[in-house]
Design an enzyme around this catalytic site. Structure first.
Site, PDB file in Angstrom:
ATOM      1  N   ASP A 243       4.596  21.884   6.360  1.00 23.80           N
ATOM      2  CA  ASP A 243       5.414  22.379   7.478  1.00 23.80           C
ATOM      3  C   ASP A 243       6.862  22.596   7.064  1.00 23.80           C
ATOM      4  OD1 ASP A 243       3.046  20.819   8.748  1.00 23.80           O
ATOM      5  OD2 ASP A 243       3.775  22.292  10.206  1.00 23.80           O
ATOM      6  N   LYS A 254       1.005  17.406   8.097  1.00 24.92           N
ATOM      7  CA  LYS A 254       0.348  16.630   9.149  1.00 24.92           C
ATOM      8  C   LYS A 254       0.249  15.148   8.792  1.00 24.92           C
ATOM      9  CE  LYS A 254      -0.645  17.788  12.280  1.00 24.92           C
ATOM     10  NZ  LYS A 254       0.344  17.622  13.378  1.00 24.92           N
TER      11      LYS A 254
HETATM   12  O1  MRU Z   1       0.698  20.125  14.409  1.00 29.24           O
HETATM   13  P1  MRU Z   1       0.136  21.321  13.712  1.00 29.24           P
HETATM   14  O2  MRU Z   1      -1.306  21.556  13.965  1.00 29.24           O
HETATM   15  O3  MRU Z   1       0.986  22.563  13.940  1.00 29.24           O
HETATM   16  O4  MRU Z   1       0.282  20.955  12.160  1.00 29.24           O
HETATM   17  C1  MRU Z   1      -0.173  21.850  11.191  1.00 29.24           C
HETATM   18  C2  MRU Z   1      -0.057  21.354   9.813  1.00 29.24           C
HETATM   19  O5  MRU Z   1       0.416  20.272   9.560  1.00 29.24           O
HETATM   20  C3  MRU Z   1      -0.452  22.298   8.726  1.00 29.24           C
HETATM   21  O6  MRU Z   1      -1.017  21.627   7.649  1.00 29.24           O
HETATM   22  C4  MRU Z   1       0.802  23.039   8.241  1.00 29.24           C
HETATM   23  O7  MRU Z   1       1.450  23.641   9.323  1.00 29.24           O
HETATM   24  C5  MRU Z   1       0.485  24.073   7.231  1.00 29.24           C
HETATM   25  S1  MRU Z   1      -0.293  25.470   7.970  1.00 29.24           S
HETATM   26  C6  MRU Z   1      -0.574  26.672   6.813  1.00 29.24           C
END
Ligand code: MRU
Length: 352
Positions: A243, A254
């Site tokens: 992220d 995550k």
């Molecule tokens: O809370 P989320 O579902 O938006 O978190 C998503 C993630 O952590 C993904 O692994 C990250 O955004 C990479 S997406 C290509």
């Protein structure tokens, strides 16, 4: 092994955006139509659309939708009101830097475009569409670069991923799942192991769903099974998304990713982070500076309509954690794979 049934979570259609409602998968496939910037902000906040690059694309369209609603034909007034749209969109989710990157790019285009307000609006729509289209190409490049650094043995790889960094989390194809897709296309994938990813279950609900759509062999495990699987020699490499990545290579992803990286290190399993350059925040010296979103406790104490924890307990629900650069084998970008400690040098090379 062809890539069929491709998934596109954010699509511009006629005069509005169509989002796959990711909160309903895999039980039902529902599409939400978004015509107003405020509704896009709600869609991002409530995770109808989620995943760092997909949030960025959605926010870019949100900026255009907001621009379209502005009534004035005075350019300066327009730019002031566009800032208000940007502020609302920025307030949706704090961790994924792609959100801020896309909003800044849209604002910059608005400021730099010469011409009447209607022309500015049209240029903003075209910019959002470019961000959308570029993300798909970026992910395909990430997938192919990622495959080139996967272990040569065995011939058919057993990969493990966490959360969903797939087509649903991007404009299409995916980052970590982009690597999986490329491996599958080239006949180099034996199987993907998908962590279920408590508390919101993106691995079980979304990653497994995407794989099933395309016939990619997928095995669901719960988050606490990865050490056992690695000890049994069942995993050849771990590939996750991100992220936000700090300048020193620390990577937010995550919640649970950090534990997975420690486990991978303990078992000598390579641990890769796949992400576009737009996920790297060179303004932040290290991962301690990455803002971590905390979400509502209901995600923890309730599954479906069932409460799984007694009233009286307290809760802590951080949505992301930061994996230190030292645990990351390589960062897979659209321009190639880089060691975390070489990120700054790598950027300088891209700029030159
Ligand atoms: O809370 P989320 O579902 O938006 O978190 C998503 C993630 O952590 C993904 O692994 C990250 O955004 C990479 S997406 C290509």
């Amino acid at each position: 092994m062809s890539i069929t049934n491709q998934v596109f979570p954010v699509v511009w259609y006629e005069d509005h955006v169509r989002l796959i409602d990711q909160n309903h998968l895999p039980t039902s496939f529902e599409v939400v139509e978004i015509s107003r910037s405020d509704d896009m902000a709600i869609a991002i906040k409530t995770m109808i659309v989620r995943g760092a690059p997909a949030i960025g694309v959605a926010a870019a369209y949100g900026m255009y939708l907001g621009a379209r609603e502005i009534q004035t034909s005075d350019r300066d007034q327009f730019l002031v009101q566009l800032e208000v749209v940007a502020k609302k969109l920025r307030a949706t989710r704090p961790t994924a830097v792609n959100l801020f990157w896309a909003i800044e790019r849209m604002l910059k285009v608005a400021r730099q475009t010469v011409g009447p307000v209607d022309y500015l609006k049209q240029t903003l729509l075209e910019t959002a569409q470019t961000i959308n289209a570029d993300d798909i190409e970026t992910c395909q490049a990430i997938g192919d670069h990622g495959l080139s650094v996967m272990p040569q043995n065995p011939e058919r790889l057993r990969l493990l991923t966490h959360c969903n960094a797939g087509a649903l989390a991007t404009a299409g194809y995916g980052t970590a799942l982009g690597v999986v897709r490329s491996a599958w296309r080239e006949g180099r994938l034996e199987r993907l192991y998908a962590d279920e990813t408590r508390p919101r279950l993106q691995g079980a609900r979304l990653t497994a769903w995407e794989c099933v759509q395309e016939g990619i062999p997928v095995t669901l495990i719960s988050d606490n099974m990865s050490a056992h699987c690695m000890k049994q020699g069942m995993i050849d490499a771990v590939v996750v998304g991100a992220d936000r990545i700090a300048a020193n290579g620390d990577a937010a992803n995550k919640i649970g990713t950090y534990a997975l990286a420690i486990i991978a290190k303990a078992h000598n399993v390579p641990f890769y982070v796949a992400a576009p350059l737009s996920t790297i925040d060179f303004e932040l010296k290290d991962g301690d500076l990455i803002p971590i979103e905390e979400r509502d406790a209901i995600e923890l104490y309730q599954i479906g309509n069932t409460r799984i924890c007694p009233v009286g307990a307290e809760f802590y629900n951080p949505a992301f954690d930061v994996t230190p650069a030292a645990l990351i084998t390589g960062i897979i970008t659209e321009h190639g794979v880089v060691k975390p400690e070489d990120l700054i040098k790598f950027r300088e090379k891209q700029v030159c």
